[in-house]
Scaffold this motif. Structure first.
Motif, short mmCIF file in Angstrom:
data_model
loop_
_atom_site.label_atom_id
_atom_site.label_comp_id
_atom_site.label_asym_id
_atom_site.label_seq_id
_atom_site.Cartn_x
_atom_site.Cartn_y
_atom_site.Cartn_z
N LEU A 2 71.95 25.26 55.38
CA LEU A 2 71.59 24.00 55.27
C LEU A 2 70.46 23.42 55.86
O LEU A 2 70.20 23.74 57.08
CB LEU A 2 72.87 23.00 55.50
CG LEU A 2 74.29 23.27 54.96
CD1 LEU A 2 75.28 22.37 55.59
CD2 LEU A 2 74.03 22.73 53.55
N HIS A 7 77.46 27.21 56.93
CA HIS A 7 77.34 27.35 55.56
C HIS A 7 76.21 28.23 54.96
O HIS A 7 75.43 28.50 55.87
CB HIS A 7 76.88 25.71 55.19
CG HIS A 7 76.69 25.54 53.62
ND1 HIS A 7 75.72 25.89 53.02
CD2 HIS A 7 77.85 25.19 52.80
CE1 HIS A 7 76.17 25.79 51.55
NE2 HIS A 7 77.16 25.17 51.66
N TRP A 8 76.60 28.72 53.93
CA TRP A 8 75.58 29.84 53.39
C TRP A 8 75.17 29.47 52.02
O TRP A 8 76.40 29.22 51.17
CB TRP A 8 76.16 31.12 53.56
CG TRP A 8 75.23 32.22 52.60
CD1 TRP A 8 75.36 32.68 51.61
CD2 TRP A 8 74.03 32.67 53.32
NE1 TRP A 8 74.39 33.42 51.34
CE2 TRP A 8 73.45 33.38 52.08
CE3 TRP A 8 73.17 32.44 54.40
CZ2 TRP A 8 72.16 34.28 52.16
CZ3 TRP A 8 71.94 33.10 54.37
CH2 TRP A 8 71.38 34.08 53.43
N THR A 19 71.30 22.82 59.57
CA THR A 19 71.48 23.61 60.40
C THR A 19 69.95 24.00 60.94
O THR A 19 69.63 24.22 62.24
CB THR A 19 71.93 24.70 59.78
OG1 THR A 19 73.33 24.45 59.48
CG2 THR A 19 72.15 25.82 60.89
N THR A 44 72.93 29.90 60.33
CA THR A 44 73.95 29.79 59.20
C THR A 44 74.65 28.65 59.76
O THR A 44 75.59 28.49 59.18
CB THR A 44 74.45 30.76 58.41
OG1 THR A 44 75.09 31.63 59.84
CG2 THR A 44 73.29 31.56 57.72
N TYR A 61 79.79 24.29 62.60
CA TYR A 61 79.86 24.17 61.18
C TYR A 61 79.11 25.38 60.56
O TYR A 61 77.76 25.46 60.85
CB TYR A 61 79.26 22.79 60.84
CG TYR A 61 79.49 22.56 59.25
CD1 TYR A 61 80.53 22.19 58.70
CD2 TYR A 61 78.30 22.71 58.60
CE1 TYR A 61 80.73 21.90 57.34
CE2 TYR A 61 78.30 22.37 57.11
CZ TYR A 61 79.65 21.99 56.43
OH TYR A 61 79.66 21.84 55.25
#
Length: 650
Positions: free
Chosen positions: A579, A575-576, A582, A562, A573
């Motif tokens: 992405l 994000h959940w 990622t 994540t 960086y």
């Protein structure tokens, strides 16, 4: 003596009086058990002292007793008892004086009655105004004098424990002059000490002249200051514990009872002591409650006891950086908690000293931590646990056969040890068994009978173990097995395969390399993010530093990626849900490792569908393998796979 008979046998009177207070190795193993269960290293060391090894007399028990005594001291009585008693004596004196005046005729008696009727309501001010009053009643005069002499005696006895018969001495002008001379000399001594002058001879002369006032027999000025400052601070805390009106009343009564000379010297003494011991809590008041009125000495005694218990509790909690059990004053423990508690403290201090002396713990800026010696023992324990499971037999898709994996046969043999991959020397093994058990059929084999063939230098491997440090590993009960696995693998490499190069990489939102000591002390990453990309990048750097070794990468995780490093600024960086950027960044690192020829095996903890899809795809892409062990089986899986993978595919 002739005729006496003595019998000797096993000690039956309780604990062996000749035994050491604690088993130091057992204490280290207690800490290790907490760490391997997922606990914090420093917290495990603190817990050892808090609960006491084998549950015997720890700091928590001592602190609980100190808190109980503190609560009892807070309920001891009414701190305003001095003023209350003074008011009662004043009322008694005035009643006796009025009775005497009513039986007399004349203007003087009527004028005296008028003076008594117009006294201030304040006890202190009334006592002050009556200082020049000509008492008609001898009983009233004596009762009034008891107010002054009693308070003066209590104050002086509280400050100078060696003052014998304080009430009589307080009323004796000659003794008062001696006290004033002593305090004058004392203030001069403390002033010289505050200027950092050499006061050795002056202190000796002072004790020669005035030592009777100090039964504690202090050895130097510092000890003298400590004794007097604690009593002075107790008096100040009494004032701070009273209401503004009560404080004014008590201060007025003290000034009136001591007189100008003694009051001035005592005030100067308090000033010196406050400057020399600013660490004492001079400003704190206490809410002491109770039905029993406390005199000045009783009230300051209760507050002094509370202050001593506060200091003791602070030392027992060991909460400040660099705290040590040597900070605990054993004499203070004896005074407040008793001799048995002091014995417990001495045993704990001895344990801490032995842990340091024998090299099991070291001290840094944050306190105690395990030494490399203790970490080796801890890692060895972890490895023995893993091999205890391995000896139960292979499971799943693991191939645990290790015959011939150690290199070329050298012709010699040696006793088998856990972790050995060398083939068994069957002849020598059976020979040892026959020598031990005799020529019987079948031949019974024991662990100590086995011998393995000595081999030449093994092929080396460059191994990277990437472990997930995210908070989910703790919340799901996977932190302890992860730490035990990493410590076991590090010990196996260090003891059985020293030519291998092992690097442990922990990853949360970012990744970092970890030494064995850092691994034992590592705490979960409370920031969100699973940055497998960064971990694999660090793994690739380690492999490239060992180009001639078999490259092996093992990944333990319970969550899909994540987080990744931004290619522009290098910052992590998160994000959940994950992405595409990622996933792509992580897969690029997988491809780099695959092109380098690394074995990449992934150990998935939990049953998250997204993680399963990702791990399965990475395993197929890198031609590695995916494992889904239970947390309790993680160590067995990882160590077995390392032993298999290091035999090499190149």
């Amino acid at each position: 003596m002739a005729g006496n008979r003595f019998r000797y046998g096993q000690w039956r009177g309780g604990l062996d009086p000749l035994a050491p207070p604690y088993d130091v190795r057992a204490a280290v193993d207690e800490v290790g058990a907490d760490v391997l269960a997922g606990g914090s290293l420093r917290e495990a060391l603190r817990n050892l002292l808090r609960r006491g090894p084998q549950g015997r007399g720890g700091l928590d028990d001592l602190a609980a007793r100190a808190r109980r005594l503190r609560r009892e001291a807070l309920r001891r009585g009414d701190l305003d008892g001095t003023v209350t008693r003074a008011r009662a004596l004043l009322d008694q004196a005035l009643a006796a004086e009025r009775d005497e005046l009513r039986g007399r005729d004349g203007d003087e008696a009527r004028f005296a009655e008028t003076v008594l009727e117009n006294l201030p309501r304040s006890t202190a001010r009334a006592v002050a105004e009556l200082s020049g009053y000509e008492w008609a009643s001898a009983e009233a005069r004596a009762t009034y004098q008891r107010i002054l002499d009693g308070l003066r005696g209590e104050v002086l006895e509280q400050r100078f424990a060696g003052l014998r018969d304080a009430a009589r001495a307080a009323a004796d002008p000659q003794v008062q002059r001696q006290l004033a001379a002593m305090m004058r000399d004392l203030n001069d001594l403390l002033a010289r000490h505050a200027r950092a002058e050499d006061t050795t001879d002056a202190f000796a002369e002072f004790m020669r002249r005035h030592g009777e006032f100090f039964p504690e027999r202090p050895k130097d000025v510092e000890e003298l200051v400590d004794v007097l400052a604690r009593r002075s601070a107790a008096g100040e805390r009494l004032m701070r514990s009273l209401s503004e009106r009560q404080r004014a009343e008590l201060a007025g009564l003290m000034r009136q009872s001591l007189g100008d000379r003694l009051a001035g010297e005592l005030s100067a003494l308090d000033t010196h002591l406050r400057a020399l011991r600013p660490d004492l809590n001079w400003q704190r008041g206490e809410r002491v409650r109770g039905d029993q009125p406390l005199g000045y000495g009783e009230a300051t005694g209760a507050l002094g006891e509370i202050a001593e218990l506060d200091e003791l509790l602070d030392a027992l909690e060991q909460g400040h950086p660099g705290a040590s059990l040597d900070d605990v004053d054993v004499e203070a423990v004896t005074r407040t908690l008793g001799r048995d508690a002091a014995d417990d403290v001495r045993r704990l201090q001895e344990l801490e000293r032995e842990l340091r002396r024998q090299g099991w713990v070291a001290r840094d800026a944050d306190g105690l931590t395990l030494s490399p010696k203790a970490l080796r023992r801890l890692a060895g324990t972890a490895l023995r646990r893993v091999f205890a499971d391995l000896t139960a037999g292979p499971r799943g898709q693991h191939d645990l056969r290790a015959a011939g994996a150690a290199g070329e046969v050298g012709g010699g043999s040696r006793p088998w040890e856990y972790g050995d991959e060398q083939p068994l020397d069957v002849v020598r093994t059976l020979t040892r068994a026959v020598r031990r058990a005799g020529p019987t059929v079948p031949v019974p084999l024991a662990v100590e009978d086995f011998e393995v063939v000595e081999t030449e230098r093994r092929a080396s491997a460059a191994v990277v173990l990437c472990v997930d440090l995210s908070y989910s590993m703790v919340s799901q009960g996977r932190w302890g097995p992860m730490k035990q696995t990493a410590l076991a693998l590090s010990h196996l490499v260090a003891t059985r395969f020293p030519q291998d190069a092992l690097q442990i990489v922990g990853f949360g939102r970012e990744a970092t390399t970890l030494t064995r000591q850092e691994l034992a002390a590592v705490e979960p990453d409370l920031e969100q993010g699973t940055n497998l990309q960064h971990a694999l990048r660090l793994a690739g750097r380690h492999l490239r530093r060992h180009p001639g070794a078999e490259p092996v990468v093992l990944v333990v995780t319970d969550g899909e990626p994540t987080a990744h490093l931004d290619p522009d600024d290098g910052q992590a960086y998160f994000h959940w849900p994950p992405l595409p950027e990622t996933i792509e960044a992580t897969v690029r690192e997988v491809d780099r490792l695959t092109r380098y020829g690394a074995t990449l095996n992934l150990f998935m903890l939990g049953d998250d569908p997204g993680l399963r899809r990702f791990v399965d795809a990475v395993a197929r892409r890198s031609k590695g393998r995916m494992f889904t062990p239970d947390a309790d089986d993680l160590g067995e899986y990882v160590v077995s796979d390392y032993l298999r993978a290091r035999r090499g595919r190149r």
